[in-house]
Design a protein around this motif. Structure first.
Motif, PDB file in Angstrom:
ATOM      1  N   LEU A 253       0.818  -1.213   0.000  1.00  0.00           N
ATOM      2  CA  LEU A 253       0.000   0.000   0.000  1.00  0.00           C
ATOM      3  C   LEU A 253       0.856   1.269   0.000  1.00  0.00           C
ATOM      4  O   LEU A 253       0.661   2.143  -0.859  1.00  0.00           O
ATOM      5  CB  LEU A 253      -0.948  -0.069   1.202  1.00  0.00           C
ATOM      6  N   PRO A 254       1.817   1.414   0.927  1.00  0.00           N
ATOM      7  CA  PRO A 254       2.622   2.644   0.861  1.00  0.00           C
ATOM      8  C   PRO A 254       3.498   2.730  -0.387  1.00  0.00           C
ATOM      9  O   PRO A 254       3.837   3.841  -0.807  1.00  0.00           O
ATOM     10  CB  PRO A 254       3.475   2.585   2.133  1.00  0.00           C
ATOM     11  N   VAL A 255       3.845   1.598  -0.973  1.00  0.00           N
ATOM     12  CA  VAL A 255       4.647   1.660  -2.205  1.00  0.00           C
ATOM     13  C   VAL A 255       3.776   2.141  -3.359  1.00  0.00           C
ATOM     14  O   VAL A 255       4.120   3.093  -4.075  1.00  0.00           O
ATOM     15  CB  VAL A 255       5.283   0.291  -2.531  1.00  0.00           C
ATOM     16  N   ILE A 256       2.614   1.512  -3.538  1.00  0.00           N
ATOM     17  CA  ILE A 256       1.723   1.902  -4.637  1.00  0.00           C
ATOM     18  C   ILE A 256       1.339   3.368  -4.503  1.00  0.00           C
ATOM     19  O   ILE A 256       1.336   4.115  -5.475  1.00  0.00           O
ATOM     20  CB  ILE A 256       0.470   0.998  -4.651  1.00  0.00           C
ATOM     21  N   ASN A 257       1.015   3.791  -3.292  1.00  0.00           N
ATOM     22  CA  ASN A 257       0.574   5.172  -3.080  1.00  0.00           C
ATOM     23  C   ASN A 257       1.731   6.139  -2.811  1.00  0.00           C
ATOM     24  O   ASN A 257       1.504   7.327  -2.602  1.00  0.00           O
ATOM     25  CB  ASN A 257      -0.428   5.233  -1.920  1.00  0.00           C
ATOM     26  N   GLU A 258       2.944   5.631  -2.814  1.00  0.00           N
ATOM     27  CA  GLU A 258       4.135   6.475  -2.594  1.00  0.00           C
ATOM     28  C   GLU A 258       3.974   7.357  -1.367  1.00  0.00           C
ATOM     29  O   GLU A 258       4.245   8.570  -1.387  1.00  0.00           O
ATOM     30  CB  GLU A 258       4.450   7.294  -3.844  1.00  0.00           C
ATOM     31  N   VAL A 259       3.543   6.732  -0.276  1.00  0.00           N
ATOM     32  CA  VAL A 259       3.337   7.455   0.977  1.00  0.00           C
ATOM     33  C   VAL A 259       4.690   7.702   1.647  1.00  0.00           C
ATOM     34  O   VAL A 259       5.614   6.901   1.508  1.00  0.00           O
ATOM     35  CB  VAL A 259       2.418   6.628   1.904  1.00  0.00           C
ATOM     36  N   ARG A 260       4.789   8.842   2.341  1.00  0.00           N
ATOM     37  CA  ARG A 260       5.928   9.092   3.229  1.00  0.00           C
ATOM     38  C   ARG A 260       5.510   8.739   4.647  1.00  0.00           C
ATOM     39  O   ARG A 260       4.514   9.281   5.145  1.00  0.00           O
ATOM     40  CB  ARG A 260       6.286  10.584   3.240  1.00  0.00           C
ATOM     41  N   ILE A 261       6.254   7.878   5.307  1.00  0.00           N
ATOM     42  CA  ILE A 261       5.997   7.556   6.711  1.00  0.00           C
ATOM     43  C   ILE A 261       7.129   8.200   7.503  1.00  0.00           C
ATOM     44  O   ILE A 261       8.299   7.922   7.240  1.00  0.00           O
ATOM     45  CB  ILE A 261       5.982   6.031   6.935  1.00  0.00           C
ATOM     46  N   VAL A 262       6.779   9.074   8.437  1.00  0.00           N
ATOM     47  CA  VAL A 262       7.801   9.882   9.103  1.00  0.00           C
ATOM     48  C   VAL A 262       7.763   9.621  10.603  1.00  0.00           C
ATOM     49  O   VAL A 262       6.752   9.901  11.255  1.00  0.00           O
ATOM     50  CB  VAL A 262       7.561  11.382   8.844  1.00  0.00           C
ATOM     51  N   GLY A 263       8.828   9.051  11.133  1.00  0.00           N
ATOM     52  CA  GLY A 263       8.930   8.891  12.579  1.00  0.00           C
ATOM     53  C   GLY A 263       9.157  10.244  13.231  1.00  0.00           C
ATOM     54  O   GLY A 263       9.856  11.100  12.685  1.00  0.00           O
ATOM     55  N   SER A 264       8.575  10.440  14.421  1.00  0.00           N
ATOM     56  CA  SER A 264       8.609  11.756  15.061  1.00  0.00           C
ATOM     57  C   SER A 264       8.716  11.573  16.560  1.00  0.00           C
ATOM     58  O   SER A 264       7.936  10.840  17.162  1.00  0.00           O
ATOM     59  CB  SER A 264       7.316  12.504  14.700  1.00  0.00           C
ATOM     60  N   ARG A 265       9.687  12.248  17.186  1.00  0.00           N
ATOM     61  CA  ARG A 265       9.914  12.024  18.617  1.00  0.00           C
ATOM     62  C   ARG A 265       9.869  13.350  19.375  1.00  0.00           C
ATOM     63  O   ARG A 265       8.812  13.933  19.523  1.00  0.00           O
ATOM     64  CB  ARG A 265      11.255  11.294  18.787  1.00  0.00           C
ATOM     65  N   CYS A 266      11.007  13.839  19.819  1.00  0.00           N
ATOM     66  CA  CYS A 266      11.031  15.023  20.690  1.00  0.00           C
ATOM     67  C   CYS A 266      11.010  16.309  19.878  1.00  0.00           C
ATOM     68  O   CYS A 266      11.546  16.363  18.776  1.00  0.00           O
ATOM     69  CB  CYS A 266      12.290  15.010  21.542  1.00  0.00           C
ATOM     70  N   GLY A 267      10.434  17.349  20.456  1.00  0.00           N
ATOM     71  CA  GLY A 267      10.289  18.584  19.702  1.00  0.00           C
ATOM     72  C   GLY A 267      10.820  19.812  20.412  1.00  0.00           C
ATOM     73  O   GLY A 267      11.394  19.732  21.507  1.00  0.00           O
ATOM     74  N   PRO A 268      10.598  20.965  19.787  1.00  0.00           N
ATOM     75  CA  PRO A 268      11.157  22.237  20.248  1.00  0.00           C
ATOM     76  C   PRO A 268      10.350  22.822  21.410  1.00  0.00           C
ATOM     77  O   PRO A 268       9.134  22.939  21.346  1.00  0.00           O
ATOM     78  CB  PRO A 268      11.041  23.129  19.009  1.00  0.00           C
ATOM     79  N   PHE A 269      11.062  23.222  22.479  1.00  0.00           N
ATOM     80  CA  PHE A 269      10.385  23.733  23.670  1.00  0.00           C
ATOM     81  C   PHE A 269       9.844  25.147  23.487  1.00  0.00           C
ATOM     82  O   PHE A 269       8.852  25.524  24.098  1.00  0.00           O
ATOM     83  CB  PHE A 269      11.345  23.684  24.874  1.00  0.00           C
ATOM     84  N   ARG A 270      10.533  25.971  22.685  1.00  0.00           N
ATOM     85  CA  ARG A 270      10.114  27.388  22.616  1.00  0.00           C
ATOM     86  C   ARG A 270       8.697  27.577  22.087  1.00  0.00           C
ATOM     87  O   ARG A 270       7.894  28.238  22.738  1.00  0.00           O
ATOM     88  CB  ARG A 270      11.118  28.203  21.819  1.00  0.00           C
ATOM     89  N   PRO A 271       8.350  27.020  20.921  1.00  0.00           N
ATOM     90  CA  PRO A 271       6.959  27.204  20.470  1.00  0.00           C
ATOM     91  C   PRO A 271       5.955  26.556  21.420  1.00  0.00           C
ATOM     92  O   PRO A 271       4.825  27.036  21.549  1.00  0.00           O
ATOM     93  CB  PRO A 271       6.935  26.541  19.087  1.00  0.00           C
ATOM     94  N   ALA A 272       6.391  25.508  22.123  1.00  0.00           N
ATOM     95  CA  ALA A 272       5.481  24.857  23.075  1.00  0.00           C
ATOM     96  C   ALA A 272       5.190  25.782  24.247  1.00  0.00           C
ATOM     97  O   ALA A 272       4.029  25.978  24.641  1.00  0.00           O
ATOM     98  CB  ALA A 272       6.096  23.541  23.552  1.00  0.00           C
ATOM     99  N   LEU A 273       6.246  26.381  24.809  1.00  0.00           N
ATOM    100  CA  LEU A 273       6.045  27.313  25.937  1.00  0.00           C
ATOM    101  C   LEU A 273       5.212  28.506  25.496  1.00  0.00           C
ATOM    102  O   LEU A 273       4.350  28.984  26.237  1.00  0.00           O
ATOM    103  CB  LEU A 273       7.405  27.793  26.458  1.00  0.00           C
ATOM    104  N   GLU A 274       5.468  28.974  24.273  1.00  0.00           N
ATOM    105  CA  GLU A 274       4.715  30.121  23.770  1.00  0.00           C
ATOM    106  C   GLU A 274       3.232  29.778  23.644  1.00  0.00           C
ATOM    107  O   GLU A 274       2.364  30.552  24.048  1.00  0.00           O
ATOM    108  CB  GLU A 274       5.292  30.546  22.420  1.00  0.00           C
ATOM    109  N   ALA A 275       2.942  28.590  23.090  1.00  0.00           N
ATOM    110  CA  ALA A 275       1.542  28.191  22.920  1.00  0.00           C
ATOM    111  C   ALA A 275       0.850  28.043  24.266  1.00  0.00           C
ATOM    112  O   ALA A 275      -0.325  28.386  24.419  1.00  0.00           O
ATOM    113  CB  ALA A 275       1.470  26.887  22.122  1.00  0.00           C
ATOM    114  N   LEU A 276       1.587  27.546  25.267  1.00  0.00           N
ATOM    115  CA  LEU A 276       1.004  27.405  26.608  1.00  0.00           C
ATOM    116  C   LEU A 276       0.797  28.773  27.245  1.00  0.00           C
ATOM    117  O   LEU A 276      -0.235  29.033  27.890  1.00  0.00           O
ATOM    118  CB  LEU A 276       1.900  26.529  27.483  1.00  0.00           C
TER     119      LEU A 276
END
Lengths: 315, 315
Positions: A253-276
């Motif tokens: 399925l991901p080959v036929i549809n040429e899907v991108r599967i992207v692993g995602s872990r830790c992120g940036p604190f600054r935009p998080a603190l700003e949003a909070l």
């Protein structure tokens, strides 16, 4: 000091107060949050032994940097060498020699004190109360997705999973595209998003496929296959679930549809603190219960129950 | 006309010569190539019934466009509606109503004649012999990877799989980065790449992890897990294998390492034809045997054997 120690079993222990090595700060923990990763670790994920916990807000009790001393802080959890290939490639979260607070070779936040490199700390704006600031780390993990993918308004986004992290991700992605749908199994959890005017659906509902972005944060191995069925050709599936063990997927399925599967872990604190600080992300409705640190073992048991969202520990 | 028809069994049949609908050309097939996808279809992949085959070179016998009439051509295999969402997004290979030569609702190339939309045809440069031109479609599939990822010289690339497509991919990616390694199970296959000065290794060899890009083209469900172990954090794994059935993978690894997994299917014919015309990709060493069309069923059986690479059919 009191701490929740895991060595196959989680139990309260009396440990020596940590002495911060050069470059690190001693932080008195004010509040800490229980994450599903903590529960996974208790199932054997990462093979971790030590003090659990990586979401916290605390006071800097001792450190070299006078600007941090006495300040209320949150902290990035990856502690890095600055020297390996990945540090030099400016990917410090992938440092080959990293330790990770409460996850990899470093005692965590379910304790009276912790230490972290000064460079990992971010001062919390005054108006942000402890029970909000303690969400900075998971909100940052949600913001990681918009570092990895450009999501524009109008793009169709589906978040699979209505748990704590799923809800934060739905809120953050909704800031980028109002065409965001969160799919979950729990009407009472989805109701929290309904209250924010974010569209929701039950897992058993028929959902139109062809989404531009699908975020897999169900915490279950079966989520990936559904994500692959819902995403459009050349769309993106973001993987946030870490589960011990293997998942099955139909690779055609991901080959036929040429899907991108992207692993995602830790992120940036600054935009998080700003949003909070700005109230762009609403975390208080996610808090189910708050326990004193002395009852951390009970809090962990409670966090496993299907009828709770975020469980907090307070000093 | 003679054709190799599949309806659960593959057998030679006598079919009516196809009459091209408006906008399509009638092409007399000069030569066709057997792809692993044809063998997968014979195992039930795609649920296809009809004339097999999608790699070909042929002569245009009839069409409206006078510039194509009488010309030797190769043809793109996805036939599209120009009207659906994906056509309008300029992703015609993902057309929601597409037919695909010898794969989806359209008779294929293992026949005396086929029809394709005129817009799918590319004239073959004079100096390119039939047995080279017939490789245009799989070489285009290799070039799809460099449309999807930017690969720069010096980047470490690993191609897992030493089969027909794996070798073409290794050759194409080596044009971008000389730091390309092809890993396979067959010393006699890898020797073909050694002759082109492309680095090779056996699957059982210890291979340094940390590659920037790993292409999974083993044709086996186990390849993905190894690719995830060899790629560096924030690196890319390209999926080229389509197998019927499910693969197991440990999902935590791509999440922790924030790997991008990119499905990759059909590619651009122009750079493929150019590479074949200039000799930048060497395909003749891959040809194991050539059968007359009348013996197509035997050719398919032969193509399954472990000691052959590309099997061709000639008119």
């Amino acid at each position: 000091m009191k701490a929740l120690f895991f060595d196959g079993q989680a139990s309260m222990r009396d440990l020596a107060e940590p002495g911060p090595p050069p470059g690190e700060a001693l932080v008195r923990v004010l509040m800490a949050g229980v994450c599903n990763t903590d529960l996974e670790i208790m199932q054997g994920y990462m093979g971790f032994q030590g003090v659990l916990g990586h979401e916290f807000v605390g006071m800097v009790e001792a450190c070299d940097n006078e600007h941090l001393r006495g300040k209320r802080v949150v902290g990035e959890i990856n502690c890095v060498c600055h020297d390996c290939r990945y540090c030099q490639l400016e990917m410090p979260n992938h440092c080959a020699r990293r330790t990770v607070l409460g996850i990899l070779n470093r005692n965590g936040a379910f304790a009276e004190y912790l230490t972290l490199p000064e460079e990992n700390l971010h001062i919390v704006p005054e108006g942000v109360p402890d029970e909000v600031a303690v969400f900075t780390e998971p909100v940052a993990a949600a913001f990681r997705i918009v570092e990895q993918l450009s999501i524009e308004d109008g793009q169709r986004v589906i978040v699979l999973g209505d748990g704590k992290l799923g809800q934060l991700i739905a809120q953050v992605l909704w800031l980028r595209s109002k065409n965001t749908l969160c799919v979950g199994k729990h009407p009472w959890k989805l109701a929290l998003l309904d209250a924010l005017n974010i569209e929701t659906a039950l897992s058993d509902d028929s959902i139109e496929p062809g989404a531009d972005v699908v975020v897999e944060v169900t915490g279950s191995a079966a989520g990936l296959q559904r994500a692959l069925e819902l995403v459009r050709p050349e769309g993106a599936v973001v993987l946030k679930t870490t589960v011990a063990g293997e998942s099955a997927m139909n690779m055609s399925l991901p080959v036929i549809n040429e899907v991108r599967i992207v692993g995602s872990r830790c992120g940036p604190f600054r935009p998080a603190l700003e949003a909070l600080a700005l109230g762009n992300v609403e975390v208080r409705p996610l808090i189910s219960e708050t326990y004193p640190l002395a009852e951390a073992a009970e809090a962990m048991e409670r966090a496993k129950a299907p009828d709770v969202m975020k469980v907090l520990l307070r000093a």
